[in-house]
Scaffold this motif. Structure first.
Motif, PDB file in Angstrom:
ATOM      1  N   PRO A 103     108.361  37.040 -52.199  1.00 12.48           N
ATOM      2  CA  PRO A 103     107.090  37.740 -52.405  1.00 12.48           C
ATOM      3  C   PRO A 103     106.140  37.646 -51.201  1.00 12.48           C
ATOM      4  N   ALA A 104     106.115  36.508 -50.509  1.00  9.74           N
ATOM      5  CA  ALA A 104     105.249  36.377 -49.321  1.00  9.74           C
ATOM      6  C   ALA A 104     105.706  37.355 -48.238  1.00  9.74           C
ATOM      7  N   ARG A 105     106.997  37.462 -48.056  1.00 14.25           N
ATOM      8  CA  ARG A 105     107.540  38.386 -47.065  1.00 14.25           C
ATOM      9  C   ARG A 105     107.196  39.827 -47.434  1.00 14.25           C
ATOM     10  N   ASP A 106     107.308  40.163 -48.722  1.00 16.85           N
ATOM     11  CA  ASP A 106     106.978  41.520 -49.171  1.00 16.85           C
ATOM     12  C   ASP A 106     105.502  41.848 -48.925  1.00 16.85           C
ATOM     13  N   GLN A 107     104.625  40.889 -49.181  1.00 20.87           N
ATOM     14  CA  GLN A 107     103.197  41.114 -48.936  1.00 20.87           C
ATOM     15  C   GLN A 107     102.921  41.327 -47.451  1.00 20.87           C
ATOM     16  N   LEU A 108     103.559  40.539 -46.605  1.00 23.26           N
ATOM     17  CA  LEU A 108     103.366  40.706 -45.162  1.00 23.26           C
ATOM     18  C   LEU A 108     103.932  42.031 -44.672  1.00 23.26           C
ATOM     19  N   ALA A 109     105.056  42.455 -45.230  1.00 21.60           N
ATOM     20  CA  ALA A 109     105.635  43.738 -44.844  1.00 21.60           C
ATOM     21  C   ALA A 109     104.693  44.881 -45.224  1.00 21.60           C
ATOM     22  N   ALA A 110     104.076  44.779 -46.401  1.00 24.69           N
ATOM     23  CA  ALA A 110     103.116  45.798 -46.828  1.00 24.69           C
ATOM     24  C   ALA A 110     101.901  45.801 -45.899  1.00 24.69           C
ATOM     25  N   LEU A 111     101.419  44.630 -45.509  1.00 26.71           N
ATOM     26  CA  LEU A 111     100.295  44.538 -44.581  1.00 26.71           C
ATOM     27  C   LEU A 111     100.659  45.162 -43.242  1.00 26.71           C
ATOM     28  N   SER A 113     102.877  47.445 -42.606  1.00 25.28           N
ATOM     29  CA  SER A 113     103.001  48.908 -42.672  1.00 25.28           C
ATOM     30  C   SER A 113     101.634  49.593 -42.767  1.00 25.28           C
ATOM     31  N   ARG A 114     100.668  48.921 -43.405  1.00 24.50           N
ATOM     32  CA  ARG A 114      99.319  49.499 -43.515  1.00 24.50           C
ATOM     33  C   ARG A 114      98.535  49.377 -42.219  1.00 24.50           C
ATOM     34  N   SER A 115      98.709  48.256 -41.520  1.00 23.28           N
ATOM     35  CA  SER A 115      97.843  47.966 -40.381  1.00 23.28           C
ATOM     36  C   SER A 115      98.536  48.031 -39.022  1.00 23.28           C
ATOM     37  N   ASN A 116      99.850  48.098 -39.020  1.00 18.19           N
ATOM     38  CA  ASN A 116     100.617  48.061 -37.770  1.00 18.19           C
ATOM     39  C   ASN A 116     100.282  46.823 -36.942  1.00 18.19           C
ATOM     40  N   ASP A 117      99.998  45.728 -37.616  1.00 17.17           N
ATOM     41  CA  ASP A 117      99.665  44.476 -36.937  1.00 17.17           C
ATOM     42  C   ASP A 117     100.965  43.796 -36.503  1.00 17.17           C
ATOM     43  N   PRO A 118     101.169  43.626 -35.204  1.00 14.93           N
ATOM     44  CA  PRO A 118     102.422  43.016 -34.734  1.00 14.93           C
ATOM     45  C   PRO A 118     102.583  41.557 -35.178  1.00 14.93           C
ATOM     46  N   ARG A 119     101.462  40.888 -35.439  1.00 15.93           N
ATOM     47  CA  ARG A 119     101.565  39.501 -35.907  1.00 15.93           C
ATOM     48  C   ARG A 119     102.193  39.450 -37.292  1.00 15.93           C
ATOM     49  N   ALA A 120     101.850  40.408 -38.154  1.00 17.29           N
ATOM     50  CA  ALA A 120     102.441  40.459 -39.493  1.00 17.29           C
ATOM     51  C   ALA A 120     103.935  40.748 -39.401  1.00 17.29           C
ATOM     52  N   ALA A 121     104.314  41.646 -38.491  1.00 10.38           N
ATOM     53  CA  ALA A 121     105.733  41.955 -38.308  1.00 10.38           C
ATOM     54  C   ALA A 121     106.493  40.732 -37.814  1.00 10.38           C
ATOM     55  N   LEU A 123     105.676  37.595 -38.284  1.00 12.96           N
ATOM     56  CA  LEU A 123     105.761  36.632 -39.376  1.00 12.96           C
ATOM     57  C   LEU A 123     106.792  37.070 -40.412  1.00 12.96           C
ATOM     58  N   CYS A 124     106.916  38.372 -40.636  1.00  7.19           N
ATOM     59  CA  CYS A 124     107.965  38.890 -41.534  1.00  7.19           C
ATOM     60  C   CYS A 124     109.341  38.491 -41.022  1.00  7.19           C
ATOM     61  N   GLU A 125     109.530  38.611 -39.713  1.00  2.00           N
ATOM     62  CA  GLU A 125     110.817  38.228 -39.127  1.00  2.00           C
ATOM     63  C   GLU A 125     111.099  36.751 -39.344  1.00  2.00           C
ATOM     64  N   VAL A 126     110.067  35.930 -39.190  1.00  5.91           N
ATOM     65  CA  VAL A 126     110.238  34.493 -39.417  1.00  5.91           C
ATOM     66  C   VAL A 126     110.607  34.231 -40.876  1.00  5.91           C
ATOM     67  N   LEU A 127     109.892  34.872 -41.800  1.00  6.80           N
ATOM     68  CA  LEU A 127     110.190  34.665 -43.223  1.00  6.80           C
ATOM     69  C   LEU A 127     111.565  35.199 -43.586  1.00  6.80           C
ATOM     70  N   ASP A 128     112.010  36.281 -42.944  1.00  6.51           N
ATOM     71  CA  ASP A 128     113.368  36.769 -43.159  1.00  6.51           C
ATOM     72  C   ASP A 128     114.381  35.703 -42.737  1.00  6.51           C
ATOM     73  N   ALA A 129     114.132  35.068 -41.604  1.00  8.07           N
ATOM     74  CA  ALA A 129     115.031  34.019 -41.123  1.00  8.07           C
ATOM     75  C   ALA A 129     115.019  32.821 -42.060  1.00  8.07           C
ATOM     76  N   VAL A 130     113.834  32.426 -42.512  1.00  7.02           N
ATOM     77  CA  VAL A 130     113.725  31.299 -43.442  1.00  7.02           C
ATOM     78  C   VAL A 130     114.446  31.632 -44.746  1.00  7.02           C
ATOM     79  N   ALA A 131     114.212  32.835 -45.264  1.00  9.93           N
ATOM     80  CA  ALA A 131     114.866  33.245 -46.510  1.00  9.93           C
ATOM     81  C   ALA A 131     116.380  33.274 -46.342  1.00  9.93           C
ATOM     82  N   GLY A 132     116.838  33.755 -45.190  1.00 15.64           N
ATOM     83  CA  GLY A 132     118.281  33.769 -44.935  1.00 15.64           C
ATOM     84  C   GLY A 132     118.870  32.371 -44.902  1.00 15.64           C
ATOM     85  N   HIS A 133     118.168  31.458 -44.249  1.00 14.00           N
ATOM     86  CA  HIS A 133     118.654  30.080 -44.167  1.00 14.00           C
ATOM     87  C   HIS A 133     118.634  29.417 -45.552  1.00 14.00           C
ATOM     88  N   MET A 134     117.555  29.608 -46.285  1.00 14.39           N
ATOM     89  CA  MET A 134     117.478  29.024 -47.631  1.00 14.39           C
ATOM     90  C   MET A 134     118.550  29.630 -48.534  1.00 14.39           C
TER      91      MET A 134
END
Length: 182
Positions: A103-111, A113-121, A123-134
């Motif tokens: 859910p945290a990754r989904d919220q950041l992905a939505a942010l 897409s709305r704001s085009n903030d590269p920091r959110a993107a 962080l999404c990549e980091v959470l994708d990696a964490v989710a993959g490892h977990m």
């Protein structure tokens, strides 16, 4: 039946893992019980209301931490939990990835897409990696998880892991190499 201090300790720890206190207390009582308790046993032992026990058991089932079993000739459900602490760790990892990381990754992905903030993107990549490892850890069998997290435990049973690297082709030789004594 079980140590009340253990149930109380699990009740204190449970919120740190996304569970309610009654669910933690129920889990502690089920995990350490010599014989699988039914809901009425938990009401008597823990002093919680039947409705609290019912909600806690549902929560534990949804998290995959307990299972219900029936005995022939009885209409009661009895509850069991895996005895192996590494199996519990595996289940908790899977549940935390599902309930928190996803859910945290989904919220950041939505942010993003709305704001085009590269920091959110990023962080999404980091959470994708964490989710993959977990996810990879939660798919391991308990002995392999123990070995992965605590290498001092020694090698676990061989577990097939998907390889991300390309396999090298073996060179075929018509003549096998001779065996040499070490």
């Amino acid at each position: 039946m079980t140590d009340p201090d253990l149930s109380d300790t699990f009740g204190e720890i449970a919120p740190r893992f996304g569970l309610s206190r009654p669910a933690g207390r129920c889990f502690g009582a089920i995990w350490r019980a010599a014989q699988a308790p039914c809901a009425e046993d938990l009401v008597d032992q823990l002093g919680l209301s039947r409705s609290n026990i019912s909600v806690a058991l549902k929560e534990l089932r949804e998290a995959g931490l307990i299972q219900s079993a029936r005995t022939p000739g009885s209409r009661k459900e009895f509850f069991v939990a895996p005895a192996d602490p590494w199996e519990l760790a595996r289940l908790v990892l899977a549940e935390r990835a599902r309930r928190v990381i996803g859910p945290a990754r989904d919220q950041l992905a939505a942010l993003e897409s709305r704001s085009n903030d590269p920091r959110a993107a990023a962080l999404c990549e980091v959470l994708d990696a964490v989710a993959g490892h977990m996810g990879a850890l939660s798919r391991l069998e308990a002995p392999a998880l123990a070995s992965e997290i605590d290498p001092a435990r020694g090698p676990a049973e061989p577990v097939a892991r998907p390889s991300t690297a390309k396999k090298k082709k073996k060179k075929s030789s018509k003549h096998p190499k001779p065996y040499r004594e070490p």
